[in-house]
Design a protein around this motif. Structure first.
Motif, short mmCIF file in Angstrom:
data_model
loop_
_atom_site.label_atom_id
_atom_site.label_comp_id
_atom_site.label_asym_id
_atom_site.label_seq_id
_atom_site.Cartn_x
_atom_site.Cartn_y
_atom_site.Cartn_z
N ILE A 226 0.86 -1.18 0.00
CA ILE A 226 0.00 0.00 0.00
C ILE A 226 0.90 1.23 0.00
O ILE A 226 1.84 1.32 0.80
CB ILE A 226 -0.93 0.04 1.23
CG1 ILE A 226 -1.82 -1.19 1.29
CG2 ILE A 226 -1.78 1.31 1.22
CD1 ILE A 226 -2.59 -1.31 2.60
N HIS A 227 0.61 2.16 -0.88
CA HIS A 227 1.35 3.42 -0.95
C HIS A 227 0.44 4.55 -0.50
O HIS A 227 -0.60 4.80 -1.13
CB HIS A 227 1.83 3.69 -2.37
CG HIS A 227 2.69 2.61 -2.95
ND1 HIS A 227 4.06 2.68 -2.98
CD2 HIS A 227 2.35 1.42 -3.53
CE1 HIS A 227 4.55 1.59 -3.55
NE2 HIS A 227 3.53 0.82 -3.91
N VAL A 228 0.81 5.22 0.56
CA VAL A 228 0.08 6.41 1.01
C VAL A 228 0.76 7.60 0.36
O VAL A 228 1.84 8.03 0.77
CB VAL A 228 0.08 6.52 2.54
CG1 VAL A 228 -0.66 7.79 2.97
CG2 VAL A 228 -0.57 5.30 3.17
N GLY A 229 0.14 8.13 -0.68
CA GLY A 229 0.76 9.16 -1.51
C GLY A 229 1.21 8.55 -2.82
O GLY A 229 1.86 7.50 -2.84
N GLY A 230 0.86 9.19 -3.92
CA GLY A 230 1.15 8.61 -5.22
C GLY A 230 2.22 9.35 -6.00
O GLY A 230 3.20 8.77 -6.43
N PRO B 249 0.25 -7.22 -6.14
CA PRO B 249 -0.91 -6.34 -5.99
C PRO B 249 -0.54 -5.10 -5.19
O PRO B 249 -0.02 -5.20 -4.07
CB PRO B 249 -1.92 -7.21 -5.24
CG PRO B 249 -1.09 -8.23 -4.53
CD PRO B 249 0.15 -8.44 -5.33
N GLN B 250 -0.79 -3.93 -5.75
CA GLN B 250 -0.43 -2.67 -5.08
C GLN B 250 -1.60 -1.70 -5.15
O GLN B 250 -2.28 -1.59 -6.17
CB GLN B 250 0.79 -2.03 -5.73
CG GLN B 250 2.05 -2.89 -5.70
CD GLN B 250 3.24 -2.11 -6.20
OE1 GLN B 250 3.82 -1.29 -5.48
NE2 GLN B 250 3.61 -2.34 -7.45
N ILE B 251 -1.79 -0.98 -4.06
CA ILE B 251 -2.82 0.04 -3.98
C ILE B 251 -2.16 1.37 -3.64
O ILE B 251 -1.39 1.45 -2.67
CB ILE B 251 -3.90 -0.31 -2.94
CG1 ILE B 251 -4.66 -1.57 -3.36
CG2 ILE B 251 -4.86 0.87 -2.73
CD1 ILE B 251 -5.67 -2.04 -2.34
N VAL B 252 -2.44 2.38 -4.45
CA VAL B 252 -1.91 3.72 -4.22
C VAL B 252 -3.05 4.61 -3.75
O VAL B 252 -4.09 4.72 -4.43
CB VAL B 252 -1.29 4.30 -5.51
CG1 VAL B 252 -0.82 5.73 -5.27
CG2 VAL B 252 -0.14 3.43 -5.99
N LEU B 253 -2.88 5.24 -2.60
CA LEU B 253 -3.88 6.16 -2.05
C LEU B 253 -3.44 7.58 -2.37
O LEU B 253 -2.49 8.10 -1.78
CB LEU B 253 -4.00 5.96 -0.54
CG LEU B 253 -4.26 4.52 -0.07
CD1 LEU B 253 -4.26 4.45 1.46
CD2 LEU B 253 -5.57 3.98 -0.64
N GLU B 254 -4.09 8.19 -3.34
CA GLU B 254 -3.71 9.53 -3.80
C GLU B 254 -4.97 10.35 -4.03
O GLU B 254 -5.70 10.12 -4.99
CB GLU B 254 -2.89 9.45 -5.08
CG GLU B 254 -2.56 10.78 -5.72
CD GLU B 254 -1.92 11.76 -4.75
OE1 GLU B 254 -2.58 12.76 -4.40
OE2 GLU B 254 -0.76 11.52 -4.33
N PRO B 255 -5.25 11.32 -3.14
CA PRO B 255 -6.50 12.07 -3.26
C PRO B 255 -6.53 13.07 -4.41
O PRO B 255 -7.61 13.51 -4.81
CB PRO B 255 -6.60 12.79 -1.91
CG PRO B 255 -5.18 12.93 -1.45
CD PRO B 255 -4.48 11.69 -1.94
#
Length: 267
Positions: free
Chosen positions: A59-63, A80-86
């Protein structure tokens, strides 16, 4: 939410400049080519965490330009990767101008780090990388005891947290962040250039945290042999550096200190 961002050619790659600060460097033809020192030090932990090629759920907090997500995808295909970027506008620009590789396994969610992590199931990830900035500062809500507890919930028992911090002399903010992480993760290490640790200039510091021993032998060796050597503090040396600061909570957390910006550097 920032609208001040652009990609600047820096052959053979590209620099993402946000709010007057070089945020990411990316070579789209070779995602394993990393230029920024703090990213190289994060890669040290990622490479040492598990055998090369083994899939890793991250998981990446910030893209930003998704440099580290692309690195993982290249080193560990099908991870599997998830990027959290608002910042959706930022993501759209990056994906349009520097498209993600086909079947990269990278999924981007337009959500902030606190909300995105809160929505994750227990024991989901092997690694969480926190590399998020708002107006060139690490947001206060990402360095609190409450958020550290959420990270511990989302990570597997042997999971790893990597934080990109930025600070200036006397590094009191970083010391409090380390004390906060220690509440949930007894194994800690801090990597930075000597000039940053000695307070000669501001700089990036990489905090690594886990509930199991960190792969420090390889990390220390690679950090010392880098073109831009980093020191790695751990054990008694890290405890001496930290002292006894109070952890941050949601009631008193502060963003990272403002640092000097270079708006004309890439003109």
């Amino acid at each position: 939410m920032s609208t001040d961002f652009r990609l600047v050619a820096d052959a053979p790659g590209w620099v993402l400049v946000m709010d007057g600060v070089a945020q990411s460097w990316l070579d789209p033809d070779d995602p394993t080519h990393l230029e920024f020192g703090y990213m190289l030090r994060m890669a040290d932990y990622l490479d040492a965490a598990r055998p090369r090629g083994e899939r890793m759920r991250v998981i990446h907090v910030g893209g930003a330009a998704m440099t580290m997500a692309r690195y993982v995808a290249a080193r560990r295909p099908t991870s599997p990767q998830i990027v959290l970027e608002p910042n959706q506008a930022l993501t759209e620009m990056v994906r349009c101008e520097l498209p993600l590789p086909a079947k990269s396994g990278i999924k981007v969610r337009a959500v902030d780090g606190r909300s995105g992590i809160a929505a994750m199931p227990n024991h989901y990830a092997q690694v969480v990388i926190v590399d998020a900035f708002a107006d060139a500062q690490v947001p206060a809500e990402l360095v609190t005891a409450e958020f550290a507890a959420e990270l511990a919930r989302v990570l597997r028992r042997d999971g790893l947290v990597l934080f990109n911090l930025i600070d200036i002399h006397p590094l009191g903010w970083t010391r409090r962040v380390l004390a906060t992480l220690e509440l949930c993760f007894p194994e800690l290490a801090l990597s930075a250039e000597s000039a940053t640790l000695k307070g000669r200039r501001h700089g990036n510091l990489v905090a690594a945290a886990s509930r199991v021993p960190l792969p420090l032998d390889q990390v220390v060796r690679r950090a010392a042999g880098s073109a831009f050597p980093f020191r790695v503090l751990h054990g008694p040396a890290l405890q001496q550096f930290m002292g006894r600061p109070e952890p941050f909570t949601d009631l008193d957390a502060e963003p990272s200190p403002s640092v000097e910006r270079g708006p004309h550097y890439f003109e």
